[in-house]
Design a protein around this motif. Structure first.
Motif, PDB file in Angstrom:
ATOM      1  N   UNK A   1       0.819  -1.209   0.000  1.00 42.13           N
ATOM      2  CA  UNK A   1       0.000   0.000   0.000  1.00 42.13           C
ATOM      3  C   UNK A   1       0.854   1.260   0.000  1.00 42.13           C
ATOM      4  N   UNK A   2       2.051   1.219   0.582  1.00 43.10           N
ATOM      5  CA  UNK A   2       2.880   2.423   0.591  1.00 43.10           C
ATOM      6  C   UNK A   2       3.631   2.573  -0.728  1.00 43.10           C
ATOM      7  N   UNK A   3       4.355   1.528  -1.143  1.00 47.25           N
ATOM      8  CA  UNK A   3       5.278   1.667  -2.265  1.00 47.25           C
ATOM      9  C   UNK A   3       4.686   1.223  -3.600  1.00 47.25           C
ATOM     10  N   UNK A   4       3.558   0.518  -3.598  1.00 49.47           N
ATOM     11  CA  UNK A   4       3.184  -0.165  -4.819  1.00 49.47           C
ATOM     12  C   UNK A   4       1.937   0.332  -5.504  1.00 49.47           C
ATOM     13  N   UNK A   5       1.098   1.145  -4.870  1.00 51.97           N
ATOM     14  CA  UNK A   5      -0.180   1.471  -5.500  1.00 51.97           C
ATOM     15  C   UNK A   5      -0.107   2.808  -6.215  1.00 51.97           C
ATOM     16  N   UNK A   6       0.178   3.876  -5.473  1.00 55.52           N
ATOM     17  CA  UNK A   6       0.233   5.192  -6.104  1.00 55.52           C
ATOM     18  C   UNK A   6       1.277   6.023  -5.369  1.00 55.52           C
ATOM     19  N   UNK A   7       2.394   6.302  -6.038  1.00 52.57           N
ATOM     20  CA  UNK A   7       3.451   7.029  -5.351  1.00 52.57           C
ATOM     21  C   UNK A   7       3.049   8.437  -4.926  1.00 52.57           C
ATOM     22  N   UNK A   8       2.363   9.241  -5.765  1.00 56.43           N
ATOM     23  CA  UNK A   8       2.038  10.608  -5.312  1.00 56.43           C
ATOM     24  C   UNK A   8       1.142  10.626  -4.081  1.00 56.43           C
ATOM     25  N   UNK A   9       0.102   9.756  -4.073  1.00 56.80           N
ATOM     26  CA  UNK A   9      -0.800   9.781  -2.919  1.00 56.80           C
ATOM     27  C   UNK A   9      -0.102   9.308  -1.661  1.00 56.80           C
ATOM     28  N   UNK A  10       0.708   8.229  -1.771  1.00 54.72           N
ATOM     29  CA  UNK A  10       1.393   7.712  -0.582  1.00 54.72           C
ATOM     30  C   UNK A  10       2.364   8.749  -0.042  1.00 54.72           C
TER      31      UNK A  10
END
Lengths: 165, 83, 85
Positions: A143-152
């Motif tokens: 969830x931190x590194x793999x889904x969406x970098x800008x949102x995380x």
């Protein structure tokens, strides 16, 4: 079928626990403040160029380029799954060696590993299996590194603002 | 229970095979040496569970330590200009 | 399914997902977080597939090696190798 659904529900709960553990320890040890090595700084700047926030990008770069509390949580879960409490402490020693190899002081990784050892061992009394914590940690880092970098990175940057006050 | 175990074992074998195929195809396709090295990382990650599955943990430790060292030696010849 | 099998399935699915996302990413440095997710998943598979005391050492060696590789690639890509700022 019933018992497998229970296992997947346990994995979701374990993911939430691992997420809280490694995020709290990483932010407490000031990982989002600056990049530890040149590569971490560059990753943070590239994530910012995509539309993220700078301090969250630094923290993601630090997670990539050195074993920190997230790696400590994963390896402590593996150690407790294989050999109980001594396995978790052996994993803490290995994380410390890995931190020293990667030019890092090693406080965050070792602290995260030791705290995760006792958290995982405590959850085994509630009917959880340590294997579910391994899958939960993989899910949490995804969830931190793999889904969406800008949102995380924006989320991590907001948490860092709260920590800095 | 053994039926479930065989199904999951097949899933893991298939997933690691997919990882090896993706890593190899990307290594062939990319032009930049850095991207080639990252793709090789995918391939090594796909190979590791096959070594561990047969019980060769000492070979797995040796491969896990030798692969990054070879990457570092390869990086020495593709360094970019002056910092 | 026992908890171990469920965990193994989750790790395998996330590994393939990370590899597909890595293949589709265009920027070289932004590929590295996906490689990190992949190495987390493979470390979990190594520990889950064979519970043996040496498995802890194998998992830790693979994870530290993968991290060191990412560190070296990122540092060399932007200039100096392993130099502190």
């Amino acid at each position: 079928m019933d018992i497998s659904l229970l296992a997947f529900a346990h994995i979701l709960v374990a993911a939430a626990v691992c997420w809280l553990n490694f995020i709290v320890i990483d932010i407490f040890f000031r990982l989002p403040e600056a990049g530890g090595v040149v590569g971490a700084t560059a990753i943070g700047k590239h994530i910012e160029a995509k539309g993220g926030a700078l301090h969250g990008g630094y923290m993601m770069g630090n997670i990539v380029s050195s074993p920190d509390a997230s790696a400590g949580t994963l390896l402590a879960s593996c150690g407790v799954f294989i050999a109980g409490i001594p396995g978790g402490l052996l994993a803490a020693l290995l994380v410390y060696i890995g931190n020293r190899i990667c030019h890092d002081p090693g406080y965050a990784g070792t602290t995260g590993c030791i705290s995760a050892t006792f958290i995982v061992y405590g959850f085994t009394f509630l009917g959880f299996s340590p294997a579910e914590f391994i899958a939960g940690m993989v899910l949490a880092i995804a969830t931190i590194q793999g889904i969406s970098h800008p949102r995380a990175s924006r989320l991590l940057s907001r948490l860092w603002e709260v920590r800095r006050g | 229970m053994s039926g479930g175990w065989i199904a999951v074992n097949d899933l893991i074998v298939g997933a690691c095979g997919v990882l090896i195929v993706i890593g190899t195809m990307l290594t062939i396709k990319e032009a930049d040496p850095f991207r080639k090295l990252i793709s090789l990382g995918i391939m090594i990650g796909g190979v590791m569970p096959f070594i561990v599955d047969r019980g060769l943990l000492d070979v797995a430790i040796a491969v896990a330590l030798i692969a990054p060292l070879s990457t570092i030696f390869t990086l020495m010849i593709c360094r970019r200009g002056e910092p | 399914m026992t908890p171990q099998e469920a965990a193994l399935a989750v790790c395998g699915i996330i590994a393939v997902y990370a590899a597909v996302r890595l293949a589709m990413e265009q920027d070289t440095l932004r590929k590295l977080p996906f490689l990190n997710v992949l190495s987390f998943a493979i470390t979990g598979v190594i520990a889950l597939i064979l519970p043996h005391p040496l498995g802890i050492v194998a998992a830790a060696a693979y994870f530290v090696g993968s991290t060191l590789e990412s560190n070296a690639i990122a540092s060399t890509y932007v200039g100096g190798l392993d130099r502190r700022e």
